[in-house]
Motif scaffolding. Structure first.
Motif, PDB file in Angstrom:
ATOM      1  N   ALA A  38       0.785  -1.297   0.072  1.00  0.00           N
ATOM      2  CA  ALA A  38       0.117   0.218   0.000  1.00  0.00           C
ATOM      3  C   ALA A  38       0.728   1.173   0.137  1.00  0.00           C
ATOM      4  O   ALA A  38       0.535   2.267  -0.809  1.00  0.00           O
ATOM      5  N   GLN A  39       1.899   1.220   0.951  1.00  0.00           N
ATOM      6  CA  GLN A  39       2.810   2.444   0.858  1.00  0.00           C
ATOM      7  C   GLN A  39       3.628   2.511  -0.532  1.00  0.00           C
ATOM      8  O   GLN A  39       3.779   3.711  -0.913  1.00  0.00           O
ATOM      9  N   LEU A  40       4.092   1.577  -0.993  1.00  0.00           N
ATOM     10  CA  LEU A  40       4.922   1.678  -2.413  1.00  0.00           C
ATOM     11  C   LEU A  40       3.957   2.014  -3.317  1.00  0.00           C
ATOM     12  O   LEU A  40       4.432   3.199  -4.051  1.00  0.00           O
ATOM     13  N   ASN A  41       2.753   1.762  -3.441  1.00  0.00           N
ATOM     14  CA  ASN A  41       1.582   2.072  -4.501  1.00  0.00           C
ATOM     15  C   ASN A  41       1.576   3.456  -4.334  1.00  0.00           C
ATOM     16  O   ASN A  41       1.417   4.268  -5.285  1.00  0.00           O
ATOM     17  N   ALA A  42       1.158   4.091  -3.067  1.00  0.00           N
ATOM     18  CA  ALA A  42       0.768   5.432  -3.000  1.00  0.00           C
ATOM     19  C   ALA A  42       1.959   6.305  -2.971  1.00  0.00           C
ATOM     20  O   ALA A  42       1.835   7.566  -3.468  1.00  0.00           O
ATOM     21  N   ASN A  43       3.036   6.121  -2.307  1.00  0.00           N
ATOM     22  CA  ASN A  43       4.363   7.021  -2.269  1.00  0.00           C
ATOM     23  C   ASN A  43       5.453   6.949  -3.291  1.00  0.00           C
ATOM     24  O   ASN A  43       6.078   7.902  -3.393  1.00  0.00           O
ATOM     25  N   LEU A  44       5.469   5.672  -4.087  1.00  0.00           N
ATOM     26  CA  LEU A  44       6.407   5.420  -4.790  1.00  0.00           C
ATOM     27  C   LEU A  44       5.775   5.326  -6.418  1.00  0.00           C
ATOM     28  O   LEU A  44       6.408   6.011  -7.206  1.00  0.00           O
ATOM     29  N   LEU A  45       5.136   4.475  -6.537  1.00  0.00           N
ATOM     30  CA  LEU A  45       4.701   3.939  -7.830  1.00  0.00           C
ATOM     31  C   LEU A  45       3.604   5.100  -8.376  1.00  0.00           C
ATOM     32  O   LEU A  45       3.526   5.349  -9.738  1.00  0.00           O
TER      33      LEU A  45
END
Length: 232
Positions: free
Chosen positions: A104-111
């Motif tokens: 969830a954090q990678l999707n929101a903050n990176l991807l």
């Protein structure tokens, strides 16, 4: 200039939008909360009636919605500046986080930033100029108490920024990683922390605007900002 800002309805993103609009630039905004975005766009249009200010709702943690947003952007404008500000903070410890937290954090903050940039970059490359700001964090620089997957995602966003800078430096496109410490936004309201103890969203907006105004041969690669009394 045409300015694309994600996560633009509140806090740092909204402050950045106001700063550029106050200097006569045109805004193309998104936020995952439709009601907040409508309110932000209406306020900005009232304050700056001579600017083009458009917004579309999108949850950029979902890749398909990123592409819908960027397609909308390219129908309306050729971006000069992209500010990747979308994202959110989930506190926690790696050993204790529920399943799916990292994703969830990678999707929101990176991807969100990765796919938005990839979609809008060809237009900048065609013009041979542009500026990309990625809103990272002090959690991109050092281990962060209760940072968990959030800090992992922000370290990754900083890495993305550095690689992007290397790839684009001879293409006329600037890349700046912005690493702020605590900023007084809605997430701090009710926390008991004195607003004077931490930075204002306008502080971040002022630095980003200043960095955007340099000559073509100069770039601010990293902006690191902390409260005067240090991190909380």
């Amino acid at each position: 200039m045409n300015i694309v800002i994600t996560g633009a309805s509140k806090g740092i993103g909204f402050a950045i939008a106001k700063k550029f609009a106050a200097h006569g630039h045109h805004l193309f905004l998104t936020s995952k909360t439709a009601a907040d975005l409508i309110k932000a766009v209406d306020e900005l249009r009232q304050l700056y009636p001579n600017c083009t200010i458009e917004g579309i709702h999108a949850d950029l943690s979902i890749e398909g919605q990123v592409h819908c947003f960027t397609e909308w952007c390219l129908l309306h404008t050729q971006p000069d500046i992209l500010v990747n500000n979308a994202g959110y903070f989930l506190p926690g410890k790696i050993a204790e986080e529920p399943a799916g937290t990292l994703e969830a954090q990678l999707n929101a903050n990176l991807l969100s930033a990765y796919y938005t940039t990839k979609d809008l970059l060809p237009a900048m490359l065609k013009k041979g100029k542009g500026h990309i700001f990625n809103i990272c964090s002090i959690a991109s620089l050092d281990a962060y108490e209760n940072g968990g997957s959030y800090s992992i995602s922000k370290f990754a966003l900083l890495g993305f920024s550095k690689n992007l800078r290397l790839e684009l430096k001879d293409k006329g496109i600037k890349v700046t990683a912005v690493c702020p410490g605590a900023v007084y936004t809605n997430s701090w309201k009710g926390s008991g922390v004195d607003p004077k103890r931490i930075m204002e969203a306008n502080d971040i907006a002022d630095m980003i605007y200043a960095a955007s105004q340099l000559s073509p041969q100069a770039v601010v690669e990293d902006i690191v900002m902390r409260p005067q009394l240090g991190d909380l």
